[in-house]
Design a protein around this motif. Structure first.
Motif, PDB file in Angstrom:
ATOM      1  N   GLU B  90      -0.765   9.721   1.160  1.00  0.00           N
ATOM      2  CA  GLU B  90       0.442   9.907   2.875  1.00  0.00           C
ATOM      3  C   GLU B  90      -0.868   9.674   4.438  1.00  0.00           C
ATOM      4  OE1 GLU B  90       0.684  11.334   0.347  1.00  0.00           O
ATOM      5  OE2 GLU B  90       2.603  10.496   0.151  1.00  0.00           O
ATOM      6  N   LEU B  93      -0.145   6.069   6.354  1.00  0.00           N
ATOM      7  CA  LEU B  93       1.478   5.930   6.346  1.00  0.00           C
ATOM      8  C   LEU B  93       1.843   6.281   7.911  1.00  0.00           C
ATOM      9  CD1 LEU B  93       3.226   8.053   3.527  1.00  0.00           C
ATOM     10  CD2 LEU B  93       2.921   5.349   3.768  1.00  0.00           C
ATOM     11  N   ILE B 167       3.747   7.377  -6.042  1.00  0.00           N
ATOM     12  CA  ILE B 167       4.429   7.725  -4.748  1.00  0.00           C
ATOM     13  C   ILE B 167       5.945   6.770  -4.894  1.00  0.00           C
ATOM     14  CG2 ILE B 167       2.382   7.341  -2.996  1.00  0.00           C
ATOM     15  CD1 ILE B 167       2.595   3.748  -3.349  1.00  0.00           C
ATOM     16  N   ASN B 171       7.157   3.956  -0.261  1.00  0.00           N
ATOM     17  CA  ASN B 171       5.578   4.055   0.705  1.00  0.00           C
ATOM     18  C   ASN B 171       4.924   2.750   0.000  1.00  0.00           C
ATOM     19  OD1 ASN B 171       6.788   6.239   1.535  1.00  0.00           O
ATOM     20  ND2 ASN B 171       5.062   7.368   0.186  1.00  0.00           N
TER      21      ASN B 171
END
Lengths: 74, 196
Positions: B90, B93, B167, B171
């Motif tokens: 994450e 991102l 994930i 993503n």
């Protein structure tokens, strides 16, 4: 009215294309964009080249100088 | 074992030691750790020697060894993940690195515009291309590089990667897009600058 896709979005699609099928609409917009954009056409070639890198690495590994190349097993 | 069989076996041992450095650099790109890469290669070579008889001789020997190594790398990646050595994806991102390449309107920034790399066939045959590729892979953040290499070096599908990395597929596409943009920019700098 058809909205012209920009380079950033085009790179997203040319990347996704290598991992999953694009929708008809996505394919069409990408094709139209690539027809008009030299920079994205280069980018598309480079992504495709990177997509082949695993296979080429194997060929490169199998072709170490001291074994006379992997080709003689064929 | 007849004389010619042991000769063949000997030849294969020599080929293993010839191919070893490149196998280590392949494993290192994915495991991001030289010692672990050497371990994985060692295990793969040991397995290749042990299973020597099961090599059918139809495909290339190195290709066969390569196949064994891929399994060992996947095992090592799973062990890394179990040991909590993977930073959460994450964190990768955020859009900053990508946004810098493009103008507000979505066009390329002038200095980020991709240029031609010449003949791709010639690139793949060039040792220096692989050095540049290696340098650029190592320069990528670990977690992005791992997803990229699972996809492009190991040939896993994005669905398989999602399972390995825990994930969502969306993503995964975002990370691969990012990895490809960063790698192409880095390779272009290294590849074209040295050439001229």
């Amino acid at each position: 009215m058809f909205k012209m896709m920009m380079c950033k979005e085009a790179t997203r699609l040319m990347s996704k294309r290598l991992d999953a099928p694009l929708s008809f609409q996505e394919k069409l917009s990408l094709k139209l964009h690539l027809a008009m954009c030299d920079a994205c056409t280069e980018c598309n070639k480079q992504f495709t080249l990177l997509h082949e890198v695993g296979h080429r690495f194997e060929v490169f590994v199998s072709d170490t100088p001291d074994n006379g190349g992997g080709a003689h097993n064929e | 074992m007849s004389g010619s069989e042991s000769e063949e076996k000997n030849e294969r041992m020599q080929r293993l030691s010839a191919v070893r450095p490149r196998l280590v650099s392949f494993a290192r790109l994915q495991l991001r750790d030289l010692a672990q890469a050497e371990d994985a290669v060692q295990e793969a070579l040991a397995a290749a020697i042990e299973k020597d008889e099961s090599f059918s001789g139809r495909s290339g020997y190195e290709t066969w060894v390569f196949g064994i190594l891929k399994y060992k790398i996947l095992d090592a990646l799973r062990a890394q993940r179990r040991d909590g050595r993977w930073q959460p994806l994450e964190h990768e991102l955020d859009e900053d690195a990508i946004d810098r390449l493009f103008q507000q309107n979505g066009r390329w920034q002038e200095e980020a515009k991709p240029a031609s790399w010449g003949d791709p066939e010639a690139a793949f045959l060039n040792e220096r291309f692989w050095q540049v590729f290696d340098t650029c892979m190592i320069a990528l953040p670990d977690n992005i590089a791992r997803v990229f290499s699972m996809r492009e070096l190991m040939g896993l599908t994005t669905e398989e990667i999602c399972r390995e990395a825990g994930i969502k597929e969306n993503n995964c596409w975002v990370i691969l897009h990012r990895a490809r943009l960063r790698l192409r920019a880095c390779i272009e700098r290294g590849w074209l600058s040295e050439e001229n």
